[in-house]
Design an enzyme around this catalytic site. Structure first.
Site, PDB file in Angstrom:
ATOM      1  CG  HIS A 196      -1.681   1.262   1.408  1.00 54.81           C
ATOM      2  ND1 HIS A 196      -2.790   1.572   0.657  1.00 54.81           N
ATOM      3  CD2 HIS A 196      -1.484   2.322   2.257  1.00 54.81           C
ATOM      4  CE1 HIS A 196      -3.254   2.754   1.023  1.00 54.81           C
ATOM      5  NE2 HIS A 196      -2.480   3.223   1.992  1.00 54.81           N
ATOM      6  CD  GLU A 197       2.428   3.421   3.863  1.00 53.49           C
ATOM      7  OE1 GLU A 197       2.849   4.514   3.458  1.00 53.49           O
ATOM      8  OE2 GLU A 197       1.421   3.311   4.574  1.00 53.49           O
ATOM      9  CG  LEU A 198       6.650   0.823  -1.758  1.00 50.64           C
ATOM     10  CD1 LEU A 198       7.530  -0.343  -2.173  1.00 50.64           C
ATOM     11  CD2 LEU A 198       7.476   2.110  -1.700  1.00 50.64           C
ATOM     12  CB  ALA A 313       7.540  14.836  19.584  1.00 53.07           C
ATOM     13  CE1 TYR A 316       0.263  11.192  14.055  1.00 51.87           C
ATOM     14  CE2 TYR A 316       2.648  10.918  14.187  1.00 51.87           C
ATOM     15  CZ  TYR A 316       1.432  10.591  13.619  1.00 51.87           C
ATOM     16  OH  TYR A 316       1.381   9.669  12.605  1.00 51.87           O
ATOM     17  NE  ARG A 359       1.648   6.018   8.370  1.00 47.55           N
ATOM     18  CZ  ARG A 359       2.074   5.323   7.350  1.00 47.55           C
ATOM     19  NH1 ARG A 359       1.421   4.248   6.978  1.00 47.55           N
ATOM     20  NH2 ARG A 359       3.158   5.683   6.688  1.00 47.55           N
ATOM     21  N   GLY A 372       5.690   5.423   8.825  1.00 46.63           N
ATOM     22  CA  GLY A 372       5.244   4.357   9.717  1.00 46.63           C
ATOM     23  C   GLY A 372       6.366   3.440  10.168  1.00 46.63           C
ATOM     24  N   GLY A 374       9.319   4.864  11.791  1.00 41.57           N
ATOM     25  CA  GLY A 374      10.177   5.560  12.744  1.00 41.57           C
ATOM     26  C   GLY A 374      10.293   4.865  14.087  1.00 41.57           C
ATOM     27  CG  LEU A 375       7.257   5.162  17.024  1.00 40.40           C
ATOM     28  CD1 LEU A 375       5.861   5.005  17.608  1.00 40.40           C
ATOM     29  CD2 LEU A 375       8.180   5.840  18.038  1.00 40.40           C
TER      30      LEU A 375
END
Length: 422
Positions: A196-198, A313, A316, A359, A372, A374-375
């Site tokens: 989906h992301e691509l 941070a 959001y 997410r 989606g 980073g964490l």
């Protein structure tokens, strides 16, 4: 005459005694030979085959066979102990039933399932019923989901231990497949999410390219070109994060390649990376690092982790708000905390936010341009440094993420002025 009669009687008695002794020895030899045959599984002497002539030879044979049986029993007992140790070392539960359905062995996990209460009693019921079926030569397998906490998925498998005619017992194995199920779900979600992301930005690029081919208005062309650049950067960011995550997963812990890294420098560099995005939304980054020890690790990875926490941070948080960065130590650990006053995270999502592409708010993620990942990168950096990442959050009140790392030997500080410098 009387003397002759007495002598004859004495001789007859002696002969009778010798004959009786011979018969007794023969009978004893036959019984010993029969016992030896029984122990060794060989044929006993038949009527046409005389028994061994000497009782002492039969006794020697019996002694030899008894020694062999004792040795065999000792070896069997040693093998049984080794098998029990091996089964006891397994994390899976193992329960063995005899041909009457009685439990003859269970390792510690197996015994805990047999004594389970509440929802875990479902496992006990499954073990008992499946063992009964297996004694009727019906092997079986069943998956049980336990609500917990924690939630678990168990696989119960029963196999008959058969001899030549009928089952001589049952082996039941209970395996905890929760982690395997979780990894399967993560892998399935990853494939769906990366597709989906691509697909989304690539589809947008195709549409924008077609529009550019047909458009003649310079202003519209300029706007379309900006959109093309945005979508291209989005694809590039996703691929870069995937490559970074792949490197982190393949790298493992950094014991051999670790270097002393000043936490103050890590925070300062991460703040500088995120400052342009923060300034666009009029968000202030308040960073204060006290006298904390250095940490052993990879500077690039640590900067990436803190920058990802800061980037989230900022994305959001509400415009014109403040993101706070603090670093402290208790002597054994160094904590780098990033706090925002944004939308917060629902409690139901806290366990999954470190998964790739997960997410909480997909619509907002598309607006902010997040990948989606980073964490997930932060979690792997923490793991590679033998640390952890923690989160506290409340909807509507913001979130605090803490990167916790083992402390090194020497302190290094970053002043508030250094953290805030442009």
């Amino acid at each position: 005459m009387i003397v002759v009669a007495v002598l004859s009687l004495a001789l007859a008695s002696a002969l009778a005694g010798l004959l009786a002794a011979a018969v007794a020895r023969r009978a004893a030899a036959q019984r010993i030979d029969a016992a030896v045959a029984e122990l060794t599984g060989t044929a006993a002497p038949g009527p046409d085959r005389p028994p061994r002539p000497a009782l002492d030879r039969s006794l020697d044979d019996l002694e030899r066979v008894v020694d062999e049986q004792v040795r065999a029993r000792r070896e069997a007992a040693a093998t049984e102990r080794r098998l029990a140790w091996a089964l006891g070392a397994l994390q899976s539960g193992v329960v063995i039933f005899d041909d009457r359905g009685e439990v003859v062995y269970s390792n510690d996990p197996g015994a805990s399932f047999l004594a389970a209460r509440n929802s875990d009693a479902l496992v006990n019921e499954a073990i008992t019923s499946m063992a009964a079926d297996a004694l009727r030569s019906r092997a079986g397998e069943r998956e049980i989901e336990l609500s917990g906490p924690p939630r678990r998925v168990l696989n119960v498998r029963a196999v008959p231990l058969a001899n030549h005619r009928r089952p001589a017992g049952v082996l039941v194995v209970v395996e905890d497949t929760s982690e395997r199920r979780r990894l399967e779900n993560v892998r399935r979600d990853f494939v769906a999410n990366i597709s989906h992301e691509l697909k989304t930005p690539i589809g947008a690029l195709a549409v924008l390219a077609e529009a550019l081919l047909e458009e003649e208005d310079p202003e519209v062309v300029r706007r379309l070109a900006e959109r093309v650049a945005t979508e291209a950067f989005r694809v590039s960011g996703t691929i870069d994060d995937l490559l970074e995550l792949s490197r982190l997963e393949a790298g493992g812990t950094l014991d051999a390649d670790a270097e002393d890294v000043a936490v103050a420098d890590v925070v300062a560099e991460a703040v500088e990376r995120v400052r342009p995005a923060a300034e666009q939304r009029a968000i202030e980054i308040d960073a204060v690092v006290g006298d904390v020890p250095v940490v052993a690790g990879d500077r690039r990875q640590l900067v990436s982790a803190v920058a990802n926490l800061l980037d989230n941070a900022v994305k959001y948080s509400e415009p014109r708000s403040t993101v706070t960065v603090r670093a402290g130590t208790d002597g054994a650990w160094v904590d780098v905390s990033v706090r925002d006053r944004g939308i917060g995270i629902p409690a139901r999502d806290l366990e999954r936010i470190f998964e790739r592409f997960y997410r909480v708010d997909r619509a907002r993620s598309r607006e902010t341009g997040g990948t989606g990942l980073g964490l997930a990168i932060v979690r792997h950096v923490a793991s590679n440094h033998r640390g952890e990442v923690r989160v506290r959050s409340r909807e509507g009140a913001g979130s605090t993420f803490t990167l916790r790392l083992p402390a090194g030997p020497a302190p290094a500080a970053l002043t508030p002025q250094e953290a805030r410098r442009p």
